[in-house]
Scaffold this motif. Sequence first.
Motif, mmCIF file in Angstrom:
data_model
loop_
_atom_site.group_PDB
_atom_site.id
_atom_site.type_symbol
_atom_site.label_atom_id
_atom_site.label_comp_id
_atom_site.label_asym_id
_atom_site.label_seq_id
_atom_site.Cartn_x
_atom_site.Cartn_y
_atom_site.Cartn_z
ATOM 1 N N VAL A 175 0.863 -1.080 -0.072
ATOM 2 C CA VAL A 175 0.058 0.030 -0.006
ATOM 3 C C VAL A 175 0.796 1.347 0.152
ATOM 4 O O VAL A 175 1.803 1.473 0.858
ATOM 5 C CB VAL A 175 -0.806 0.077 1.246
ATOM 6 C CG1 VAL A 175 -2.089 1.170 0.885
ATOM 7 C CG2 VAL A 175 -1.603 -1.298 1.434
ATOM 8 N N VAL A 176 0.688 2.068 -1.059
ATOM 9 C CA VAL A 176 1.499 3.359 -0.898
ATOM 10 C C VAL A 176 0.558 4.688 -0.924
ATOM 11 O O VAL A 176 -0.525 4.489 -0.862
ATOM 12 C CB VAL A 176 2.500 3.357 -2.480
ATOM 13 C CG1 VAL A 176 3.251 2.161 -2.354
ATOM 14 C CG2 VAL A 176 1.417 3.054 -3.542
ATOM 15 N N GLN A 177 1.101 5.826 -1.033
ATOM 16 C CA GLN A 177 0.598 7.004 -0.749
ATOM 17 C C GLN A 177 -0.296 7.316 -1.985
ATOM 18 O O GLN A 177 -1.358 7.438 -1.760
ATOM 19 C CB GLN A 177 1.668 8.136 -0.433
ATOM 20 C CG GLN A 177 0.893 9.427 0.150
ATOM 21 C CD GLN A 177 1.884 10.412 0.496
ATOM 22 O OE1 GLN A 177 1.803 11.583 -0.338
ATOM 23 N NE2 GLN A 177 2.832 10.010 1.497
ATOM 24 N N GLN A 178 0.561 7.182 -3.250
ATOM 25 C CA GLN A 178 -0.434 7.603 -4.247
ATOM 26 C C GLN A 178 -0.961 6.055 -4.586
ATOM 27 O O GLN A 178 -0.210 5.477 -5.444
ATOM 28 C CB GLN A 178 0.516 8.297 -5.394
ATOM 29 C CG GLN A 178 1.384 9.270 -5.095
ATOM 30 C CD GLN A 178 0.430 10.444 -4.364
ATOM 31 O OE1 GLN A 178 -0.800 10.559 -4.889
ATOM 32 N NE2 GLN A 178 1.025 11.267 -3.689
ATOM 33 N N ILE A 179 -1.989 5.761 -4.254
ATOM 34 C CA ILE A 179 -2.633 4.512 -4.281
ATOM 35 C C ILE A 179 -2.586 3.994 -5.626
ATOM 36 O O ILE A 179 -2.573 2.656 -5.621
ATOM 37 C CB ILE A 179 -3.931 4.360 -3.458
ATOM 38 C CG1 ILE A 179 -4.219 3.066 -2.887
ATOM 39 C CG2 ILE A 179 -4.842 5.128 -4.363
ATOM 40 C CD1 ILE A 179 -3.202 2.477 -2.057
ATOM 41 N N GLY A 180 -2.757 4.578 -6.548
ATOM 42 C CA GLY A 180 -2.899 3.929 -8.112
ATOM 43 C C GLY A 180 -3.898 3.153 -8.147
ATOM 44 O O GLY A 180 -3.486 2.238 -8.699
ATOM 45 N N LEU A 181 -5.033 3.334 -7.811
ATOM 46 C CA LEU A 181 -6.175 2.615 -8.093
ATOM 47 C C LEU A 181 -6.213 2.785 -9.750
ATOM 48 O O LEU A 181 -6.193 4.094 -10.118
ATOM 49 C CB LEU A 181 -7.351 2.802 -7.475
ATOM 50 C CG LEU A 181 -7.718 2.738 -5.766
ATOM 51 C CD1 LEU A 181 -8.802 3.466 -5.358
ATOM 52 C CD2 LEU A 181 -7.181 1.420 -5.465
#
Length: 256
Positions: free
Chosen positions: A84-90
């Motif tokens: 899980v990252v900050q710029q989640i990139g869904l």
Amino acid sequence: MTETAIQFEHVRKSFGNEVVIPDLNFKINQGEFITILGSSGCGKTTTLKMVNGLLKPSAGKIMVNSQQISELDLVRLRRHTGYVVQQIGLFPHITVAENIAVVPRMLQWDQEAIKQRVDELLTLVQLAPAEYRDRYPKQLSGGQQQRVGVARALAANPPTVLFDEPFGALDALTREKLQEEIKQIHTALQGKTFLFVTHDINEALFLGQRVMVMKDGRIEQFATPTEIVSHPATNFVRELLGTVQQNQALWRDFND
Ligand SMILES: Nc1ncnc2c1ncn2[C@@H]1O[C@H](COP(=O)(O)OP(=O)(O)O)[C@@H](O)[C@H]1O
Ligand SMILES: [Mg+2]
């Protein structure tokens, strides 16, 4: 008996001539919630990316569940490690449900199992399935998108989940709420190893059963929040604590 989930042995990482991590050694037990705390540029993300094989160490050994990473199939390793990252990139053009189902689909779960899992995960991250499963990412707030990101990372039931400042871009209230929830999720799931990177000392002390304090690619202290607060191991840790001493109330309850 506690099993070792992640182990670094004399891990070194350099980019060109720049040595970012000189010699990193640590062990994390299965089921622990570990936070990695340090200033920007100290090597947190680099460390995390070496755990799921996105980056290769320049030297040393990394073991995940007693297997050396360099001998594992990296695609498999990544599918079995939530991230899980900050710029989640869904993916913007597919629904929440489809976003969560990406890895189960790759693993060729059957449709019914996927549907059930999606609803179960939406419930776990406190998004009512009927209301949210068919929405598109842009129809969600930042906090809701991060919740979907957490659900997606957990989808295929990975034993290890990595978090890289996942709540960094959220407002303070949403962030606190998600901190409470992620802690509850870790408890509810039992036995999953969470490795959570943050530069926020309050977040690190609140979430971590043990906190790894890093500076310049080295560990300054790796201990429980209580131990760190009562016996800071170095001047750096002492100074770090000094910056929040006025804010003790924010630490809320420790884990141990
Ligand atoms: N792909 C890369 N190429 C060159 N230098 C990098 C690369 N990734 C990270 N670095 C450098 O490594 C250091 C640690 O970066 P990083 O692990 O991202 O720190 P943190 O996540 O703690 O902010 C920084 O000096 C950064 O510039
Ligand atoms: Mg980083």
